[in-house]
Design an enzyme around this catalytic site. Structure first.
Site, PDB file in Angstrom:
ATOM      1  N   ARG A  33      43.925  40.931  39.938  1.00 47.13           N
ATOM      2  CA  ARG A  33      43.577  40.701  41.345  1.00 47.13           C
ATOM      3  C   ARG A  33      44.682  41.164  42.283  1.00 47.13           C
ATOM      4  O   ARG A  33      45.854  41.112  41.937  1.00 47.13           O
ATOM      5  CB  ARG A  33      43.355  39.212  41.598  1.00 47.13           C
ATOM      6  CG  ARG A  33      42.260  38.592  40.775  1.00 47.13           C
ATOM      7  CD  ARG A  33      42.087  37.108  41.121  1.00 47.13           C
ATOM      8  NE  ARG A  33      41.027  36.528  40.320  1.00 47.13           N
ATOM      9  CZ  ARG A  33      41.193  36.054  39.081  1.00 47.13           C
ATOM     10  NH1 ARG A  33      42.384  36.071  38.517  1.00 47.13           N
ATOM     11  NH2 ARG A  33      40.169  35.570  38.420  1.00 47.13           N
TER      12      ARG A  33
ATOM     13  N   HIS B 197      36.859  46.825  42.759  1.00 44.30           N
ATOM     14  CA  HIS B 197      35.696  46.258  43.459  1.00 44.30           C
ATOM     15  C   HIS B 197      36.021  44.892  44.047  1.00 44.30           C
ATOM     16  O   HIS B 197      36.991  44.247  43.651  1.00 44.30           O
ATOM     17  CB  HIS B 197      34.487  46.153  42.534  1.00 44.30           C
ATOM     18  CG  HIS B 197      34.732  45.348  41.283  1.00 44.30           C
ATOM     19  ND1 HIS B 197      35.479  45.834  40.229  1.00 44.30           N
ATOM     20  CD2 HIS B 197      34.363  44.106  40.917  1.00 44.30           C
ATOM     21  CE1 HIS B 197      35.533  44.931  39.276  1.00 44.30           C
ATOM     22  NE2 HIS B 197      34.876  43.857  39.663  1.00 44.30           N
TER      23      HIS B 197
ATOM     24  N   GLN C 282      39.559  43.366  42.855  1.00 46.70           N
ATOM     25  CA  GLN C 282      39.910  43.269  41.453  1.00 46.70           C
ATOM     26  C   GLN C 282      39.509  44.509  40.667  1.00 46.70           C
ATOM     27  O   GLN C 282      38.744  45.353  41.135  1.00 46.70           O
ATOM     28  CB  GLN C 282      39.199  42.061  40.833  1.00 46.70           C
ATOM     29  CG  GLN C 282      37.685  42.121  40.978  1.00 46.70           C
ATOM     30  CD  GLN C 282      37.011  40.842  40.453  1.00 46.70           C
ATOM     31  OE1 GLN C 282      36.404  40.880  39.402  1.00 46.70           O
ATOM     32  NE2 GLN C 282      37.139  39.742  41.176  1.00 46.70           N
TER      33      GLN C 282
ATOM     34  N   GLU D  52      31.366  45.836  33.680  1.00 47.76           N
ATOM     35  CA  GLU D  52      30.354  44.885  34.141  1.00 47.76           C
ATOM     36  C   GLU D  52      29.249  45.546  34.944  1.00 47.76           C
ATOM     37  O   GLU D  52      29.438  46.564  35.598  1.00 47.76           O
ATOM     38  CB  GLU D  52      30.995  43.710  34.899  1.00 47.76           C
ATOM     39  CG  GLU D  52      31.662  44.048  36.207  1.00 47.76           C
ATOM     40  CD  GLU D  52      32.480  42.868  36.765  1.00 47.76           C
ATOM     41  OE1 GLU D  52      32.811  41.919  36.032  1.00 47.76           O
ATOM     42  OE2 GLU D  52      32.804  42.920  37.956  1.00 47.76           O
TER      43      GLU D  52
ATOM     44  N   HIS E 135      39.011  45.365  36.141  1.00 50.11           N
ATOM     45  CA  HIS E 135      39.094  44.785  34.804  1.00 50.11           C
ATOM     46  C   HIS E 135      39.708  45.812  33.870  1.00 50.11           C
ATOM     47  O   HIS E 135      39.288  46.958  33.858  1.00 50.11           O
ATOM     48  CB  HIS E 135      37.707  44.371  34.334  1.00 50.11           C
ATOM     49  CG  HIS E 135      37.026  43.494  35.318  1.00 50.11           C
ATOM     50  ND1 HIS E 135      37.464  42.225  35.607  1.00 50.11           N
ATOM     51  CD2 HIS E 135      35.995  43.718  36.152  1.00 50.11           C
ATOM     52  CE1 HIS E 135      36.708  41.701  36.551  1.00 50.11           C
ATOM     53  NE2 HIS E 135      35.801  42.583  36.905  1.00 50.11           N
TER      54      HIS E 135
ATOM     55  N   LYS F 213      44.309  33.065  44.034  1.00 47.54           N
ATOM     56  CA  LYS F 213      44.774  33.077  42.647  1.00 47.54           C
ATOM     57  C   LYS F 213      45.930  34.055  42.461  1.00 47.54           C
ATOM     58  O   LYS F 213      46.323  34.768  43.368  1.00 47.54           O
ATOM     59  CB  LYS F 213      43.624  33.478  41.724  1.00 47.54           C
ATOM     60  CG  LYS F 213      42.487  32.463  41.670  1.00 47.54           C
ATOM     61  CD  LYS F 213      41.422  32.934  40.707  1.00 47.54           C
ATOM     62  CE  LYS F 213      40.199  32.013  40.750  1.00 47.54           C
ATOM     63  NZ  LYS F 213      39.060  32.607  40.069  1.00 47.54           N
TER      64      LYS F 213
ATOM     65  N   SER G 231      37.872  38.095  45.049  1.00 47.95           N
ATOM     66  CA  SER G 231      39.103  38.882  45.063  1.00 47.95           C
ATOM     67  C   SER G 231      38.860  40.371  44.827  1.00 47.95           C
ATOM     68  O   SER G 231      37.945  40.762  44.111  1.00 47.95           O
ATOM     69  CB  SER G 231      40.061  38.345  44.004  1.00 47.95           C
ATOM     70  OG  SER G 231      39.378  38.087  42.808  1.00 47.95           O
TER      71      SER G 231
ATOM     72  N   LYS H 299      36.297  44.680  29.976  1.00 52.13           N
ATOM     73  CA  LYS H 299      35.230  43.959  30.661  1.00 52.13           C
ATOM     74  C   LYS H 299      34.466  44.870  31.628  1.00 52.13           C
ATOM     75  O   LYS H 299      34.491  44.658  32.833  1.00 52.13           O
ATOM     76  CB  LYS H 299      35.848  42.768  31.424  1.00 52.13           C
ATOM     77  CG  LYS H 299      34.833  41.806  32.002  1.00 52.13           C
ATOM     78  CD  LYS H 299      35.529  40.771  32.887  1.00 52.13           C
ATOM     79  CE  LYS H 299      34.544  40.044  33.763  1.00 52.13           C
ATOM     80  NZ  LYS H 299      35.116  39.452  34.955  1.00 52.13           N
TER      81      LYS H 299
HETATM   82 ZN   LIG Z   1      34.628  42.069  38.521  1.00 53.41          ZN
END
Ligand SMILES: [Zn+2]
Length: 442
Positions: free
Chosen positions: A300, A281, A107, A134, A109, A306, A105, A132
C-alpha cells in the site's frame, strides 16, 4: 458417500472503508447464513465477505460448523487429487464480495517471486508467500483507479495542474513531457513514467500539505475547467468532484495526486476487469464480486491508515500504461451449460469471465423467469457459488437446497450442478471455479 453440495457460512470483516450497516451487501450476505451469533450493527462498516479456505477467515459447513479446509483435506475428491496436491490442500482461489463506501488504499499485489521475498522479510505485513492476481465484476455501479493513464494524458495534467507539477519536480516533469510527446518506444515511456511517479510518491510531507490545499482550492473554484478541462474525455468537472470527495475521505493524502497518473474507471453491473500481479489500483465505490489467487498480500502507498511501503510499491510496478479499455475483460457465453426452453425464451444467460491464469474463472448465471433452469456440465475442480439476487434452488444429484441472496455453496469436483429460478425476480448467481489444464494461454 456425502453429496458434494455444501452450504457455507462465510465471515465478513469490518475495515473502515466498507459500507455501513445494512447498506453493505457483504453484511447482508453474511447475515443470510442465519447464525445466531451474527446480526448487522447499524453503524458498523462491513467491507468484505470471504468465501474459501484462506486461514485468516475460512468458510465453514453451515450445518456441522466444520471448517471447509478440514473438509477438503479429509476428502481429496472434493477438489480433485490434482488440485489438492498442486495447491497444498487449499482452494486455489479466494472469492469475495466487497462493499465499498470509501476509497481503498492505493495498492498493488506482488508477483510470486516478490511475494516470497516480502513474506520471508516481513511476515507481519506480508502474510502470504503467494501472488494475488485479481478479477473484479461489478454488481452495482463501480468506480476505481486502475493502471497508468496513457502518457500524453499524464503530461496534460502536469501542464495544467501546478501543484502536481511542483510535487513531481520541474526537471522530472520536463523530461517526462519530452518522452510522452514522442514515446513510440515502450521502454523509454515506462522509464520516464517510473521516474516521474517515484518522484511524486517521495515528495516531502510539508510540500504535500500545501500542494493538496492548493489542489482542492482549484477543484472547488475551477469546476469544468479544472485540470485543463480534464484528459481525453472532458472530465474536468468529474475530476474536480472526485478530488473534493476523496479529500473529504483522506484530507491532504498523496492519493489526491496519484489519481492524475491512473485511469479513472467506471464499471456497470456485469462489467469486469482483471489486474495482473504488480498492477496499481485503488477501488473507490460500489459493490463487487472479486476473485483472486488465495493470498492476502497487499503493498500500500496511499489512502490508508494501514502500513505503507512506498519504496516497495514504486519499485515493483510494471509501469504498463494505456487506456482502461485494455484492462476491461470481454466475458463470453459459457459453453458448458444447458439452459432450458423457459430460460432461453426469457433471455437468461450464463457468462464466463476467464482471466489468463490457472487459479480461477467465474461464471455469472442470470435466470430471468420462474422455472428457468441452468444445468452445468461437471467441472473437474471445486466451485463456490453465491446468489446475489432472486430465489430458487441448487441441486447436485438427489440433494436440493434453497437459494436466496447471500446463500453460498461449495460444489465438489465432477458434480453435475443445476440451478433453477423459482421467484419472479431474476436469479443471479456467481460461481468461481478452478479447472487445471483448461486454459489455452498457459
Ligand atoms: Zn487489490
Amino acid at each position: 458417500m456425502q453429496v458434494p453440495l455444501i452450504r457455507l457460512q462465510c465471515g465478513v470483516n469490518s475495515y473502515d472503508w466498507g459500507k455501513v450497516g445494512k447498506a453493505s451487501a457483504a453484511a447482508r450476505f453474511a447475515a443470510a447464513s442465519e447464525t445466531d451469533d451474527f446480526s448487522i450493527e447499524e453503524e458498523k462498516p462491513y467491507a468484505e465477505l470471504w468465501m474459501g479456505t484462506h486461514p485468516k477467515m475460512p468458510s465453514k459447513d453451515m450445518k456441522t460448523q466444520r471448517s471447509l479446509v478440514d473438509l477438503v483435506q479429509d476428502n481429496h475428491a472434493l477438489m480433485s487429487t490434482e488440485i489438492t496436491s498442486k495447491y497444498g490442500g487449499k482452494l486455489p482461489f479466494l472469492f469475495k464480495v466487497l462493499s465499498i463506501e470509501k476509497v481503498l488504499s492505493i495498492q498493488a499485489h506482488p508477483n510470486k517471486k516478490l511475494a516470497e521475498q516480502l513474506h520471508a522479510k516481513d511476515p507481519k505485513n506480508y502474510p502470504d508467500d503467494n501472488h494475488k492476481p485479481e478479477m473484479t465484476i461489478a454488481i452495482t455501479p463501480f468506480e476505481g483507479l486502475c493502471g497508468f493513464r496513457p502518457l500524453p494524458e499524464i503530461a496534460h495534467f502536469l501542464q495544467s495542474i501546478p501543484p502536481l507539477r511542483r510535487l513531481v519536480g520541474e526537471d522530472k516533469a520536463k523530461s517526462f513531457e519530452e518522452v510522452a510527446s514522442e514515446a513510440k518506444d515502450d521502454g523509454a515511456g515506462k522509464k520516464a513514467l517510473r521516474e516521474a511517479f517515484t518522484s511524486l510518491m517521495n515528495g516531502a510531507a510539508d510540500s504535500l500539505a500545501s500542494a493538496s490545499k492548493e489542489l482542492v482550492a482549484l477543484a472547488e473554484s475551477q469546476g469544468s475547467q479544472f485540470a485543463g478541462g480534464g484528459g481525453s474525455s472532458n472530465e474536468g468537472q468529474e475530476l474536480a468532484d472526485l478530488v473534493t470527495r476523496l479529500n473529504g475521505e483522506f484530507p491532504g493524502d498523496i492519493g489526491l495526486f496519484v489519481l492524475f497518473f491512473l485511469n479513472f474507471v467506471k464499471l456497470e453491473p456485469g462489467e469486469a476487469m482483471f489486474l495482473q500481479a504488480d498492477d496499481i489500483h485503488a477501488y473507490i465505490s460500489g459493490d463487487i464480486i472479486e476473485c483472486m489467487a488465495s493470498s492476502d498480500n497487499v503493498v500500500r502507498a496511499g489512502f490508508t491508515p494501514k502500513f505503507k511501503d512506498v519504496s516497495t510499491l514504486t519499485s515493483m510496478l510494471t509501469y504498463s500504461y494505456g487506456s482502461i479499455e485494455e484492462q476491461k475483460m470481454e466475458p463470453a457465453p459459457y459453453a458448458h451449460v444447458v439452459l432450458n426452453a423457459k430460460a432461453y425464451s426469457s433471455n437468461s444467460s450464463a457468462t464466463l469471465y476467464d482471466p489468463p491464469i490457472e487459479e480461477f474463472s467465474v461464471i455469472k448465471t442470470e435466470l430471468k423467469k420462474s422455472e428457468a433452469k441452468a444445468t452445468f456440465d461437471p467441472i473437474a475442480g471445486p466451485s463456490i457459488i453465491i446468489c446475489t439476487s432472486g430465489e430458487g434452488t441448487v441441486s447436485v444429484g438427489p440433494k436440493q437446497e434453497t437459494v436466496k441472496p447471500g446463500y453460498v455453496f461449495f460444489v465438489g469436483a465432477t458434480a453435475e450442478c443445476v440451478i433453477e429460478s423459482t421467484g419472479e425476480d431474476p436469479l443471479i448467481a456467481f460461481q468461481a471455479f478452478c479447472e487445471l489444464g483448461s486454459k489455452s494461454q498457459l
